[in-house]
Structure formats: C-alpha cells, structure tokens
Motif scaffolding. Structure first.
Motif, PDB file in Angstrom:
ATOM      1  N   LYS A 154       7.298 -40.037  37.847  1.00 53.35           N
ATOM      2  CA  LYS A 154       6.072 -39.338  37.463  1.00 53.35           C
ATOM      3  C   LYS A 154       5.912 -38.064  38.295  1.00 53.35           C
ATOM      4  CE  LYS A 154       3.044 -40.264  34.587  1.00 53.35           C
ATOM      5  NZ  LYS A 154       3.225 -39.850  33.244  1.00 53.35           N
ATOM      6  N   GLY A 185      -4.925 -39.277  27.940  1.00 51.66           N
ATOM      7  CA  GLY A 185      -4.663 -40.537  28.643  1.00 51.66           C
ATOM      8  C   GLY A 185      -5.135 -40.440  30.089  1.00 51.66           C
ATOM      9  N   TYR A 188      -2.499 -37.222  34.220  1.00 52.24           N
ATOM     10  CA  TYR A 188      -1.752 -36.700  35.371  1.00 52.24           C
ATOM     11  C   TYR A 188      -1.541 -35.194  35.214  1.00 52.24           C
ATOM     12  CZ  TYR A 188      -0.306 -41.529  36.330  1.00 52.24           C
ATOM     13  OH  TYR A 188      -0.277 -42.861  36.617  1.00 52.24           O
ATOM     14  N   ASP A 211      -9.525 -37.831  24.773  1.00 54.64           N
ATOM     15  CA  ASP A 211      -8.785 -39.047  24.409  1.00 54.64           C
ATOM     16  C   ASP A 211      -9.753 -40.042  23.771  1.00 54.64           C
ATOM     17  OD1 ASP A 211      -5.843 -40.247  25.474  1.00 54.64           O
ATOM     18  OD2 ASP A 211      -7.308 -41.758  24.842  1.00 54.64           O
ATOM     19  N   LEU A 212      -9.166 -40.939  22.986  1.00 53.87           N
ATOM     20  CA  LEU A 212      -9.958 -41.968  22.301  1.00 53.87           C
ATOM     21  C   LEU A 212     -10.518 -43.027  23.236  1.00 53.87           C
ATOM     22  CD1 LEU A 212      -7.760 -43.012  19.221  1.00 53.87           C
ATOM     23  CD2 LEU A 212     -10.064 -42.071  19.120  1.00 53.87           C
ATOM     24  N   LYS A 213      -9.831 -43.257  24.361  1.00 50.78           N
ATOM     25  CA  LYS A 213     -10.179 -44.418  25.201  1.00 50.78           C
ATOM     26  C   LYS A 213     -11.301 -44.104  26.179  1.00 50.78           C
ATOM     27  CE  LYS A 213      -5.478 -46.186  25.120  1.00 50.78           C
ATOM     28  NZ  LYS A 213      -4.227 -45.938  25.795  1.00 50.78           N
ATOM     29  N   CYS A 237     -13.160 -38.753  22.375  1.00 50.33           N
ATOM     30  CA  CYS A 237     -13.264 -38.432  20.945  1.00 50.33           C
ATOM     31  C   CYS A 237     -11.912 -38.591  20.267  1.00 50.33           C
ATOM     32  CB  CYS A 237     -13.776 -37.006  20.752  1.00 50.33           C
ATOM     33  SG  CYS A 237     -12.566 -35.760  21.209  1.00 50.33           S
ATOM     34  N   ILE A 239      -9.186 -36.716  18.487  1.00 43.99           N
ATOM     35  CA  ILE A 239      -8.864 -35.280  18.552  1.00 43.99           C
ATOM     36  C   ILE A 239      -8.893 -34.603  17.176  1.00 43.99           C
ATOM     37  CG2 ILE A 239      -7.588 -35.314  20.751  1.00 43.99           C
ATOM     38  CD1 ILE A 239      -5.036 -35.048  18.855  1.00 43.99           C
ATOM     39  N   LEU A 254       0.875 -34.499  26.151  1.00 45.38           N
ATOM     40  CA  LEU A 254       2.067 -35.223  26.573  1.00 45.38           C
ATOM     41  C   LEU A 254       2.099 -36.590  25.907  1.00 45.38           C
ATOM     42  CD1 LEU A 254       4.529 -35.354  28.497  1.00 45.38           C
ATOM     43  CD2 LEU A 254       3.011 -36.334  30.199  1.00 45.38           C
ATOM     44  N   HIS A 255       3.155 -36.772  25.102  1.00 44.49           N
ATOM     45  CA  HIS A 255       3.401 -38.064  24.461  1.00 44.49           C
ATOM     46  C   HIS A 255       2.244 -38.546  23.589  1.00 44.49           C
ATOM     47  CE1 HIS A 255       6.314 -38.606  28.032  1.00 44.49           C
ATOM     48  NE2 HIS A 255       6.869 -37.933  27.037  1.00 44.49           N
ATOM     49  N   CYS A 257       1.184 -40.005  20.358  1.00 40.36           N
ATOM     50  CA  CYS A 257       2.016 -40.842  19.495  1.00 40.36           C
ATOM     51  C   CYS A 257       2.094 -40.319  18.056  1.00 40.36           C
ATOM     52  CB  CYS A 257       1.473 -42.260  19.439  1.00 40.36           C
ATOM     53  SG  CYS A 257       0.791 -42.811  20.988  1.00 40.36           S
ATOM     54  N   ILE A 263      -1.541 -33.473  14.935  1.00 37.90           N
ATOM     55  CA  ILE A 263      -2.966 -33.081  15.015  1.00 37.90           C
ATOM     56  C   ILE A 263      -3.119 -32.056  16.138  1.00 37.90           C
ATOM     57  CG2 ILE A 263      -5.350 -33.870  15.323  1.00 37.90           C
ATOM     58  CD1 ILE A 263      -4.495 -36.652  14.446  1.00 37.90           C
TER      59      ILE A 263
HETATM   60  C1  LIG Z   1       1.218 -42.474  25.191  1.00 39.04           C
HETATM   61  S1  LIG Z   1      -0.376 -42.069  25.681  1.00 39.04           S
HETATM   62  C2  LIG Z   1      -0.097 -40.587  26.611  1.00 39.04           C
HETATM   63  C3  LIG Z   1      -1.197 -40.294  27.571  1.00 39.04           C
HETATM   64  C4  LIG Z   1      -0.996 -39.114  28.513  1.00 39.04           C
HETATM   65  N1  LIG Z   1      -0.961 -37.857  27.817  1.00 39.04           N
HETATM   66  C5  LIG Z   1       0.194 -39.332  29.374  1.00 39.04           C
HETATM   67  O1  LIG Z   1       1.246 -38.772  29.079  1.00 39.04           O
HETATM   68  O2  LIG Z   1       0.133 -40.084  30.331  1.00 39.04           O
HETATM   69  C6  LIG Z   1      -1.099 -41.488  24.189  1.00 39.04           C
HETATM   70  C7  LIG Z   1      -2.604 -41.282  24.290  1.00 39.04           C
HETATM   71  O3  LIG Z   1      -3.034 -40.672  23.081  1.00 39.04           O
HETATM   72  C8  LIG Z   1      -4.321 -41.162  22.773  1.00 39.04           C
HETATM   73  N2  LIG Z   1      -4.565 -40.917  21.333  1.00 39.04           N
HETATM   74  C9  LIG Z   1      -3.768 -41.266  20.292  1.00 39.04           C
HETATM   75  N3  LIG Z   1      -4.312 -40.827  19.138  1.00 39.04           N
HETATM   76  C10 LIG Z   1      -5.440 -40.157  19.467  1.00 39.04           C
HETATM   77  C11 LIG Z   1      -6.425 -39.466  18.720  1.00 39.04           C
HETATM   78  N4  LIG Z   1      -6.339 -39.366  17.390  1.00 39.04           N
HETATM   79  N5  LIG Z   1      -7.458 -38.891  19.363  1.00 39.04           N
HETATM   80  C12 LIG Z   1      -7.541 -38.983  20.728  1.00 39.04           C
HETATM   81  N6  LIG Z   1      -6.647 -39.628  21.489  1.00 39.04           N
HETATM   82  C13 LIG Z   1      -5.605 -40.214  20.875  1.00 39.04           C
HETATM   83  C14 LIG Z   1      -4.255 -42.619  23.166  1.00 39.04           C
HETATM   84  O4  LIG Z   1      -5.540 -43.158  23.397  1.00 39.04           O
HETATM   85  C15 LIG Z   1      -3.407 -42.550  24.438  1.00 39.04           C
HETATM   86  O5  LIG Z   1      -4.203 -42.464  25.595  1.00 39.04           O
END
Ligand SMILES: C[S@@+](CC[C@H](N)C(=O)[O-])C[C@H]1O[C@@H](n2cnc3c(N)ncnc32)[C@H](O)[C@@H]1O
Length: 382
Positions: A154, A185, A188, A211-213, A237, A239, A254-255, A257, A263
């Motif tokens: 990391k 997420g 970092y 982020d959603l969480k 929210c 995104i 970053l990453h 999914c 988006i």
């Molecule tokens: C694999 S994690 C990567 C997190 C961070 N960027 C990192 O690299 O450590 C993907 C993140 O995308 C968020 N996520 C996925 N779809 C989303 C959406 N439509 N709106 C907001 N957040 C979203 C998830 O909640 C998750 O925290």
C-alpha cells in the motif's frame, strides 16, 4: 544520439541505454542508468567484460549525453536508448554509417522513471522512517514512520500514485484546486493526494471523497479532521447522483468496480475535468456482452479465461478511445508492480486537443465489430 539522450534525461523518462555489438572483443556489452547520490545525479556506465568482470564509470548528469554519444561512436555498433515513451535504436555500420530508428514519442506525457539512490533504495515522495500523521492514522505506518510489513505494498502504491500526480502538478498551481475521489473507500489516495498538494506543494485544495458506504465515510471524515486536513471532505452518495460543484482540476478513482469506473469517467468528461486518473477494477460487463461464437475471434472468446481478459483489455482500450474522442490525451500506465496486484493499470487522461470525430468513429466501429454496447458510451448518451 547526444540530443536524444539529453532529451530523455531532461524529461526524466530514461530507463537505460544498452550498448551491444562491441568493436573490442574483450568487451561483451555496456549498460547505462541514472542514479542519485548526495553529490547529485549521475549516469553510470557498467561495461561487462568477457573475463566476467564489470567496469563502472559515473558521469555527472550534465556531461552524460556527451559521454553516452562518445561511447557509442567509439566502442559499439548498436545502441538502444530505452525510455518510458518508447525506444530508439542506433546502428553504426563497419564503415561508420549511422542509422537511427527513433520511436520515442515526443508529444505525449510519459511516466517519469524514478532515479534510484546510490544505495539501491528508491527515493519516495513520502519517505519511510519520517513520521507521517495521516499514514499513521490510516494504519500504514507507526508513529515514527516505520511502514508495517502488511502495508508495504500500500505504501509503495501511494508513493507511485503520488509520482504520477507529480507529473500533472510538479509545482504549486496558481489558483486553488478542486479535486474529486469517486468511490473513495478508505481513501488512502485522497489523503495522500491532499498531503502532497496541500502540505508539500502548499496549494489551496478543496477535495471531495464520495462513496456509498456510510461507515467508511464517517471514518474518513474523522481521520481528515484529526489530521487537520480542512479542505478534505467526504460525502456518502451513489456517484451516479453526484453533481460536481464546478469543473474539477482532477478526478481520481482507484479500483471502482466494473461499470462504476465508467460512471467516474462519464462524470469527469461531462464536467470537463482537466485531468483524470482512474484505475479500473474487475470488469464483467463486456464479457457478458461479447458473442459466444465469432468466426474470427472464436479462438479467444470460446476460452473462459481468455474471454475475461480480452473483455477487460478491450474495455480499457475502448475507454481510452472514448476519452480521446471526447478531447483528452489518454494513455494507460502500470500503476505498481504486477506481482503485487493484478489490478495495476491506471488510465491517465489530460484534457486538450479538442474532440476527435475520427476517434469517435473508431470507437463506433470497434463496438459494432465486437457486438457490444459499453456502459461508458451509454452514460455519455452516445
Ligand atoms: C474496491 S473499493 C476501492 C476503494 C478505494 N478507492 C481503494 O482503492 O481503496 C470500491 C469502492 O467503490 C464503492 N462504490 C462502488 N460503486 C459505487 C457507487 N455507484 N457510488 C459510490 N461508491 C461506489 C464501494 O462502496 C467501495 O468502497
């Protein structure tokens, strides 16, 4: 050759120079690489001899190009100058006639090649062993700046990311910066980015992580507060519903999914973001859309593993094409050693050059040929 080496050194893109086909039989070949020491930057020529020994010569950066050219003319018949923007090959015939095949791209930003310190350790933007509050709070290092073993990858990823950011913002920008980290997420990168731009460069920064969480957002908001990162805010929210307050100077992700990356890219493009850094994650959409049978591509698409990889590769290649069609200069770089994570690709796009109808047509043709309807085009209403 002198000019080519000089350019590569000054652009910071020189990986190495390889000399082969020596004129003297007691020599096998020679390699030259830059290194730094307390006395400055040097180009080290390492000549491998046929008796197994190696001879070293260190030449100060300013004289490096002259020396590199002299060694080529005098001692070898083939030279390869390898850079992150391509390679140049120079051949010298027995009669002394020189042929240059230069494929080093001059017009695209290329990744900077970090110059190793003389002790072989890489020089990071955030140095190990120096206390770093945000990395401590995020659990990457201890209070003295010692990186935890489990967080070493990391730590390298953060530093590599900052090197890429440094290419975009090498010095304090004139005005304030508006930056988004979408799908942030644990963030970092947002923290590292804020630290580099605000604390190291001294820029005025307004940065939003989304982020959603909700638990992750609450945690990041608390860390930002504890670090005194006043310009760094987090919002919970989806995104796809996020509306940027103004044109972002940089959108990072970053990453994110699967189609979440699309988006991110669509949001960036729609708001005319000046820079985009996006590292895609798992891609499933195209693998589902690609035909099961295909006269020409059946040999790839019929094998599940190849089908997945082909879909991922084509998705990212099409993302670059769409960004180019939308007026960005776009490329993809390796983000970190592929051995550390297979998710090591970073899409880098800089606004400029205007929309390209040619690229748009290319995109359309590729989609038609593959029988697909990628999310990015849909999100951009194309
Ligand atoms: C694999 S994690 C990567 C997190 C961070 N960027 C990192 O690299 O450590 C993907 C993140 O995308 C968020 N996520 C996925 N779809 C989303 C959406 N439509 N709106 C907001 N957040 C979203 C998830 O909640 C998750 O925290």
């Amino acid at each position: 050759m002198r000019q080519i080496v000089e350019n590569a050194v000054s652009r910071g893109i020189l990986k190495k120079i390889v000399y082969s086909q020596p004129r003297d039989k007691s020599v096998v070949r020679c390699e030259a690489k830059l290194f730094s020491s307390g006395k400055g930057v040097f180009l080290q020529f390492e000549t491998f001899m046929s008796d197994g020994k190696a001879v070293h010569e260190n030449v100060p950066e300013k004289q490096a190009a002259d020396r590199a050219a002299l060694i080529a003319e005098r001692d070898f018949r083939r030279v390869n100058i390898i850079t992150s923007a391509g390679e140049c090959q120079i051949m010298v015939s027995k009669k002394g006639k020189t042929t240059v095949l230069n494929k080093i791209k001059e017009d695209l930003p290329a990744p900077k090649i970090p110059i190793k310190a003389h002790d072989g350790r890489r020089k990071y933007i955030i140095e190990e062993g120096a206390p770093c509050d945000f990395l401590y709070r995020l659990g990457v290092c201890d209070a003295e700046g010692g990186v935890f073993d489990k967080k070493r990858a990391k730590f390298r990823q953060i530093n590599r990311f900052l090197e890429i950011v440094r290419d975009l913002f090498p010095k304090k920008p004139e005005g304030g910066l508006y930056i988004l980290d979408l799908c942030c997420g644990k963030s970092y990168l947002s923290f590292a980015l804020y630290y580099y731009l605000h604390d190291i460069l001294g820029a005025e920064v307004e940065m939003i992580g989304a982020d959603l969480k909700s638990d992750v957002i609450a945690y990041c908001s608390q860390v930002a507060k504890d670090c005194g990162f006043d310009g760094l805010k987090f919002i919970c929210c989806d995104i796809s519903e996020f509306v940027p307050a103004r044109t972002p100077d940089l959108v990072v992700s970053l990453h994110a999914c699967d189609t979440a990356t699309d988006i991110v890219l669509a949001t960036a493009v729609k708001t005319g973001a000046k820079n985009i850094l996006s590292s895609p994650c798992c891609q499933h959409e195209m693998a589902r859309q690609l035909p099961r049978e295909d006269e020409e591509l059946g040999f790839i698409l019929s094998k599940p593993l190849f089908r997945e990889r082909f879909a991922a590769l084509a998705t990212d290649a099409l993302r670059l094409l769409m960004l180019e069609a939308e007026g960005y200069r776009a490329d993809a770089v390796e983000f970190i050693d592929p051995e550390e994570t297979p998710k090591n690709l970073l899409i880098r796009a800089v606004k400029g050059g205007g929309a390209s109808a040619e690229r748009a047509l290319e995109y359309e043709k590729a989609c038609k040929r593959l029988g697909i309807d990628p999310a990015l085009a849909r999100f951009l209403n194309k």
